[in-house]
Design an enzyme around this catalytic site. Sequence first.
Site, short mmCIF file in Angstrom:
data_model
loop_
_atom_site.label_atom_id
_atom_site.label_comp_id
_atom_site.label_asym_id
_atom_site.label_seq_id
_atom_site.Cartn_x
_atom_site.Cartn_y
_atom_site.Cartn_z
N GLY A 299 -3.40 2.71 -1.21
CA GLY A 299 -3.80 1.66 -0.28
C GLY A 299 -2.85 1.50 0.89
O GLY A 299 -1.66 1.83 0.80
N SER A 300 -3.40 0.97 1.99
CA SER A 300 -2.62 0.84 3.23
C SER A 300 -1.48 -0.15 3.09
O SER A 300 -0.51 -0.08 3.83
CB SER A 300 -3.55 0.37 4.34
OG SER A 300 -4.17 -0.82 3.91
N CYS A 302 0.17 -0.61 0.19
CA CYS A 302 0.87 -0.30 -1.06
C CYS A 302 2.22 0.33 -0.79
O CYS A 302 2.34 1.18 0.11
CB CYS A 302 0.11 0.75 -1.86
SG CYS A 302 -1.54 0.27 -2.25
N GLY A 336 -8.88 2.93 -1.97
CA GLY A 336 -7.69 2.90 -1.12
C GLY A 336 -7.53 4.15 -0.28
O GLY A 336 -7.99 5.24 -0.65
N GLY A 358 -10.16 -1.79 1.57
CA GLY A 358 -9.37 -3.02 1.70
C GLY A 358 -9.11 -3.35 3.14
O GLY A 358 -9.89 -4.04 3.81
N GLY A 384 -0.80 -6.81 0.24
CA GLY A 384 -1.01 -6.17 -1.05
C GLY A 384 -1.01 -7.25 -2.13
O GLY A 384 -0.31 -8.26 -2.00
P1 XMP Z 1 -6.89 0.13 1.57
O1 XMP Z 1 -6.20 1.39 1.98
O2 XMP Z 1 -8.37 0.21 1.75
O3 XMP Z 1 -6.60 0.01 0.00
O4 XMP Z 1 -6.30 -1.08 2.22
C1 XMP Z 1 -7.05 -1.06 -0.79
C2 XMP Z 1 -6.56 -0.92 -2.21
O5 XMP Z 1 -5.14 -1.01 -2.29
C3 XMP Z 1 -4.77 -1.40 -3.61
N1 XMP Z 1 -3.77 -2.47 -3.55
C4 XMP Z 1 -2.47 -2.30 -3.84
N2 XMP Z 1 -1.78 -1.21 -4.27
N3 XMP Z 1 0.22 -2.50 -4.23
C5 XMP Z 1 -0.42 -1.33 -4.47
O6 XMP Z 1 0.22 -0.35 -4.86
C6 XMP Z 1 -0.40 -3.63 -3.79
O7 XMP Z 1 0.22 -4.68 -3.57
C7 XMP Z 1 -1.82 -3.52 -3.60
N4 XMP Z 1 -2.78 -4.43 -3.20
C8 XMP Z 1 -3.95 -3.74 -3.18
C9 XMP Z 1 -6.03 -1.86 -4.30
O8 XMP Z 1 -6.42 -0.84 -5.20
C10 XMP Z 1 -6.99 -2.03 -3.14
O9 XMP Z 1 -8.34 -1.95 -3.51
#
Ligand code: XMP
Length: 484
Positions: A299-300, A302, A336, A358, A384
Amino acid sequence: MRVGLTFDDVLLVPKFSDVKSRRDADTHTRFTRKISLAIPIVSANMDTVTESTMAIAIARLGGIGVIHRFLTVEEEVSEVLKVKRSEGVVIEDPVTLGPGDTIKEAWDIMRERGVGGIVIVEKGGKILGLLTKRDITLEDEPGRKVRKVMTPARRLITARKGVRLEQARKILHENKIEKLPLVDGGGRLAGLITSKDIMKRRQFPMATKDSKGRLRVAAAVGVKSDFLVRSEKLLGAGADALVVDIAHGHSSYAVDAVKAIKKELGDVEVVAGNVATAKGASDLIGAGADAVKVGVGSGSICVTRVVTGSGVPQLTAIMDSVAGAEGSSIPIIGDGGVRNPGDVTKALAAGASSVMIGSLFAGTEESPGPTVLRDGVRYKLTRGMASLAATVDRRVREAQSTGPKEDELIEEVIEESVPEGVEGLIPYKGRVDEVVKQLVGGLRSGMSYSGAHDFPELRAKAEFMRITSAGHKESLPHDIQRVI
Ligand code: XMP
């Protein structure tokens, strides 16, 4: 040592195509074993992405939203109810009040449930009248009883339960009314049909709906303490699927949670994750998962990979998980890392059945939270779910009933916490349908470049080519001063 690849490391080699128009590319797919989607787009269970407004918008477009779980059980249930009540062929249990209730109560319930009309009934369900937003917009006596302002039953147009939709449309149109309560033989309330719902059916022909014509929605649950109670209540509110949401989904916690939900709550669609390997996917499928969510550190927002050193680049994670699910017909959700429409095509070509998005959606009108202005530019906040701010908020909310002082608690969390997510501003992008249009438009073109009429054909024909950083650089606009 194996090499792990992600979207920017590869391209799909163009293939002979007899796809005449982008419209001929069929984007139907599955979210879970039993739930179909018209487009492979899922909005993420993050508190800056999906509550009811986003879930409604995405379901209308043919995808599905997952309500995040960083809410009280009652709040999450209420978000699910808002989606389920937002439209339907027939609303089977419309919101009601008694004649002695007040206008303030009517306002509160309209806001809470996201409805514009309330049927007024006496004990036993006999209809006494109808109260709509219009009746009380300019009312300045909140303590007045609703019976004084409602349209009384004698002036109300109703129809018998079981009326055909076309007949209901005619009645609404001819009488220039917006709400048609349905009654049974004894004059008791038996449902409600609204002109808005009939209009929506025409406006959003691809919408993801259940057998009662209501928009579909999924809801996230954790794996500890109250997760079974939460799951039961969410299903009671009409949630179409539960998403067992845990950062490291290849764990006994996740496996046990899936098994417990399946055992205790019966025939329910359960999505489980997140994993990034073949064994992770097959273990969750073995536990009973109806879809597996894939992505560790992709995820962006993460930082899991830098903080823990663990993760798998997303394209490889999808391919491996697809291999792990082989033979089970359980769909894989690529979660993600989608930054461009081409990434959706690559994820689907690698065998995912849908992608979860996300941050691309966090900047839209429909995501929770206000826009903020900085240096004249509008932004929205995203974070996140394992970021420091999200952890602090969660702990403060959980502690509300147990009592430690908020500032002490915040200090304690800051001291203990090892965040695996970050927080940031994301430029405001307007309505989410515009973003989805770009994603799906790019996907359809991508299918046509691969000569694929549908996703099984895309997967079968896909030939990935690994590229170098020079190849990637060439793929982006270059050697011009970009204007737009
Ligand atoms: P995108 O890239 O679409 O990804 O923004 C969304 C996904 O990111 C994950 N997610 C996290 N992963 N720490 C992580 O390692 C976080 O704090 C976090 N928050 C969200 C999650 O799977 C989401 O759908």
